[in-house]
Write a protein that holds these residues in place. Structure first.
Motif, short mmCIF file in Angstrom:
data_model
loop_
_atom_site.label_atom_id
_atom_site.label_comp_id
_atom_site.label_asym_id
_atom_site.label_seq_id
_atom_site.Cartn_x
_atom_site.Cartn_y
_atom_site.Cartn_z
N HIS A 15 122.71 49.74 104.01
CA HIS A 15 121.40 50.32 103.38
C HIS A 15 120.67 49.37 102.55
O HIS A 15 119.51 48.94 102.58
N ARG A 16 121.72 48.72 101.61
CA ARG A 16 121.07 47.60 100.69
C ARG A 16 120.54 46.60 101.42
O ARG A 16 119.59 45.76 101.21
N SER A 19 117.09 47.13 103.12
CA SER A 19 116.35 47.39 101.82
C SER A 19 115.83 46.08 101.43
O SER A 19 114.75 45.75 101.15
N GLU A 23 112.09 44.45 101.50
CA GLU A 23 111.49 43.62 100.42
C GLU A 23 111.16 42.36 100.59
O GLU A 23 109.88 41.74 100.20
N SER A 107 109.81 51.38 106.62
CA SER A 107 110.51 51.04 105.52
C SER A 107 110.34 52.26 104.60
O SER A 107 111.57 52.67 104.10
N GLU A 111 113.68 54.39 103.66
CA GLU A 111 113.88 54.67 102.09
C GLU A 111 114.35 56.21 102.00
O GLU A 111 115.32 56.60 101.32
#
Length: 150
Positions: A15-16, A19, A23, A107, A111
Protein backbone atom coordinates in the motif's frame (compact mmCIF):
# COMPACT_ATOMS: atom_id res chain seq x y z
CA UNK A 1 11.35 -18.67 9.43
CA UNK A 2 13.66 -15.75 10.27
CA UNK A 3 12.76 -12.49 8.57
CA UNK A 4 9.36 -13.79 7.48
CA UNK A 5 6.86 -11.02 6.96
CA UNK A 6 3.30 -11.44 8.07
CA UNK A 7 0.50 -11.06 5.54
CA UNK A 8 -0.74 -7.72 6.82
CA UNK A 9 2.78 -6.25 6.96
CA UNK A 10 3.32 -7.36 3.35
CA UNK A 11 0.05 -5.85 2.14
CA UNK A 12 0.63 -2.63 4.11
CA UNK A 13 4.11 -2.28 2.59
CA UNK A 14 2.55 -2.69 -0.86
CA UNK A 15 0.00 0.00 0.00
CA UNK A 16 2.76 2.46 0.95
CA UNK A 17 4.81 1.66 -2.15
CA UNK A 18 1.88 2.29 -4.50
CA UNK A 19 0.86 5.42 -2.61
CA UNK A 20 4.40 6.77 -3.01
CA UNK A 21 4.32 6.03 -6.74
CA UNK A 22 1.00 7.84 -7.15
CA UNK A 23 2.50 10.81 -5.31
CA UNK A 24 5.52 10.78 -7.63
CA UNK A 25 3.17 10.74 -10.64
CA UNK A 26 1.21 13.67 -9.24
CA UNK A 27 4.42 15.71 -8.96
CA UNK A 28 5.52 15.14 -12.57
CA UNK A 29 5.18 17.93 -15.10
CA UNK A 30 2.94 17.55 -18.15
CA UNK A 31 6.09 17.30 -20.29
CA UNK A 32 7.43 14.22 -18.46
CA UNK A 33 5.60 11.80 -20.77
CA UNK A 34 8.21 9.00 -20.76
CA UNK A 35 8.54 9.14 -16.98
CA UNK A 36 4.75 9.10 -16.60
CA UNK A 37 4.50 6.04 -18.84
CA UNK A 38 7.20 4.15 -16.91
CA UNK A 39 5.72 5.08 -13.54
CA UNK A 40 2.20 4.13 -14.63
CA UNK A 41 3.51 0.75 -15.79
CA UNK A 42 5.17 0.23 -12.37
CA UNK A 43 1.95 1.24 -10.59
CA UNK A 44 -0.17 -1.09 -12.73
CA UNK A 45 2.20 -4.05 -12.27
CA UNK A 46 2.36 -3.49 -8.52
CA UNK A 47 -1.43 -3.33 -8.32
CA UNK A 48 -1.88 -6.44 -10.49
CA UNK A 49 0.46 -8.44 -8.24
CA UNK A 50 -1.14 -7.03 -5.08
CA UNK A 51 -4.76 -7.62 -6.09
CA UNK A 52 -3.93 -11.13 -7.30
CA UNK A 53 -2.35 -12.25 -4.02
CA UNK A 54 -5.22 -10.72 -2.10
CA UNK A 55 -7.86 -12.44 -4.23
CA UNK A 56 -6.09 -15.81 -4.46
CA UNK A 57 -4.77 -16.12 -0.90
CA UNK A 58 -5.68 -13.38 1.59
CA UNK A 59 -9.37 -12.79 0.85
CA UNK A 60 -10.36 -16.49 0.86
CA UNK A 61 -8.60 -16.93 4.22
CA UNK A 62 -10.26 -13.82 5.64
CA UNK A 63 -13.66 -14.80 4.23
CA UNK A 64 -13.45 -18.17 6.00
CA UNK A 65 -12.01 -16.89 9.29
CA UNK A 66 -13.92 -13.64 9.73
CA UNK A 67 -17.31 -14.64 8.33
CA UNK A 68 -17.98 -11.16 6.90
CA UNK A 69 -19.07 -11.84 3.34
CA UNK A 70 -20.04 -8.22 2.62
CA UNK A 71 -16.64 -6.83 3.61
CA UNK A 72 -14.74 -9.23 1.34
CA UNK A 73 -17.29 -8.92 -1.48
CA UNK A 74 -16.93 -5.13 -1.43
CA UNK A 75 -13.15 -5.42 -1.62
CA UNK A 76 -13.42 -7.76 -4.64
CA UNK A 77 -15.76 -5.33 -6.42
CA UNK A 78 -13.34 -2.47 -5.70
CA UNK A 79 -10.56 -4.59 -7.22
CA UNK A 80 -12.66 -5.16 -10.36
CA UNK A 81 -13.14 -1.43 -10.77
CA UNK A 82 -9.42 -0.77 -10.32
CA UNK A 83 -8.52 -3.56 -12.76
CA UNK A 84 -10.76 -1.95 -15.37
CA UNK A 85 -8.87 1.33 -15.06
CA UNK A 86 -5.53 -0.50 -15.04
CA UNK A 87 -6.44 -2.22 -18.31
CA UNK A 88 -7.47 1.10 -19.86
CA UNK A 89 -4.21 2.73 -18.77
CA UNK A 90 -2.16 -0.15 -20.14
CA UNK A 91 -3.71 0.47 -23.55
CA UNK A 92 -3.05 4.23 -23.45
CA UNK A 93 -0.08 6.54 -23.55
CA UNK A 94 0.46 9.79 -21.66
CA UNK A 95 -0.48 11.89 -24.71
CA UNK A 96 -4.01 10.45 -24.74
CA UNK A 97 -6.94 12.47 -23.49
CA UNK A 98 -7.96 11.51 -19.95
CA UNK A 99 -4.69 9.67 -19.20
CA UNK A 100 -3.79 11.81 -16.19
CA UNK A 101 -7.42 11.83 -15.06
CA UNK A 102 -7.56 8.04 -15.13
CA UNK A 103 -4.36 7.78 -13.09
CA UNK A 104 -5.85 10.26 -10.60
CA UNK A 105 -9.13 8.35 -10.32
CA UNK A 106 -7.24 5.07 -9.90
CA UNK A 107 -5.20 6.72 -7.15
CA UNK A 108 -8.36 7.87 -5.38
CA UNK A 109 -10.01 4.45 -5.69
CA UNK A 110 -6.92 2.73 -4.30
CA UNK A 111 -6.67 5.26 -1.46
CA UNK A 112 -10.30 4.53 -0.48
CA UNK A 113 -9.76 0.77 -0.77
CA UNK A 114 -6.57 0.88 1.32
CA UNK A 115 -8.28 2.89 4.05
CA UNK A 116 -11.07 0.32 4.35
CA UNK A 117 -8.67 -2.62 4.35
CA UNK A 118 -6.32 -1.13 6.92
CA UNK A 119 -9.03 0.21 9.24
CA UNK A 120 -11.52 -2.65 9.02
CA UNK A 121 -10.42 -5.84 7.28
CA UNK A 122 -6.89 -6.08 8.68
CA UNK A 123 -8.09 -5.55 12.23
CA UNK A 124 -10.73 -8.28 11.89
CA UNK A 125 -8.23 -10.60 10.19
CA UNK A 126 -5.70 -10.17 13.03
CA UNK A 127 -8.35 -10.93 15.65
CA UNK A 128 -9.52 -14.03 13.74
CA UNK A 129 -6.51 -16.14 14.68
CA UNK A 130 -5.28 -16.61 11.11
CA UNK A 131 -1.62 -17.59 10.83
CA UNK A 132 -0.37 -14.33 9.35
CA UNK A 133 3.22 -15.56 8.97
CA UNK A 134 2.14 -18.60 6.94
CA UNK A 135 -0.20 -16.45 4.82
CA UNK A 136 2.56 -13.88 4.35
CA UNK A 137 4.98 -16.55 3.13
CA UNK A 138 2.45 -17.89 0.62
CA UNK A 139 1.63 -14.38 -0.57
CA UNK A 140 5.28 -13.29 -0.89
CA UNK A 141 6.09 -16.38 -2.96
CA UNK A 142 3.05 -15.91 -5.22
CA UNK A 143 3.83 -12.20 -5.62
CA UNK A 144 7.33 -13.03 -6.87
CA UNK A 145 5.87 -15.49 -9.39
CA UNK A 146 3.45 -12.86 -10.69
CA UNK A 147 6.05 -10.09 -10.91
CA UNK A 148 8.34 -12.43 -12.84
CA UNK A 149 5.66 -12.75 -15.54
CA UNK A 150 4.89 -9.02 -15.88
Amino acid sequence: MPGAQDAIALLTADHREVSDMFEQFENLSDRAKATKAKLTEKICNALIAHTTIEEEIFYPAVREAVKDEDMVDEAVVEHASAKDLIQQLQEMNPDDDLYDAKVKVLSEQIEHHVKEEEEEMFEKARKSGLDMIQLGQEMAQRKQEILATL
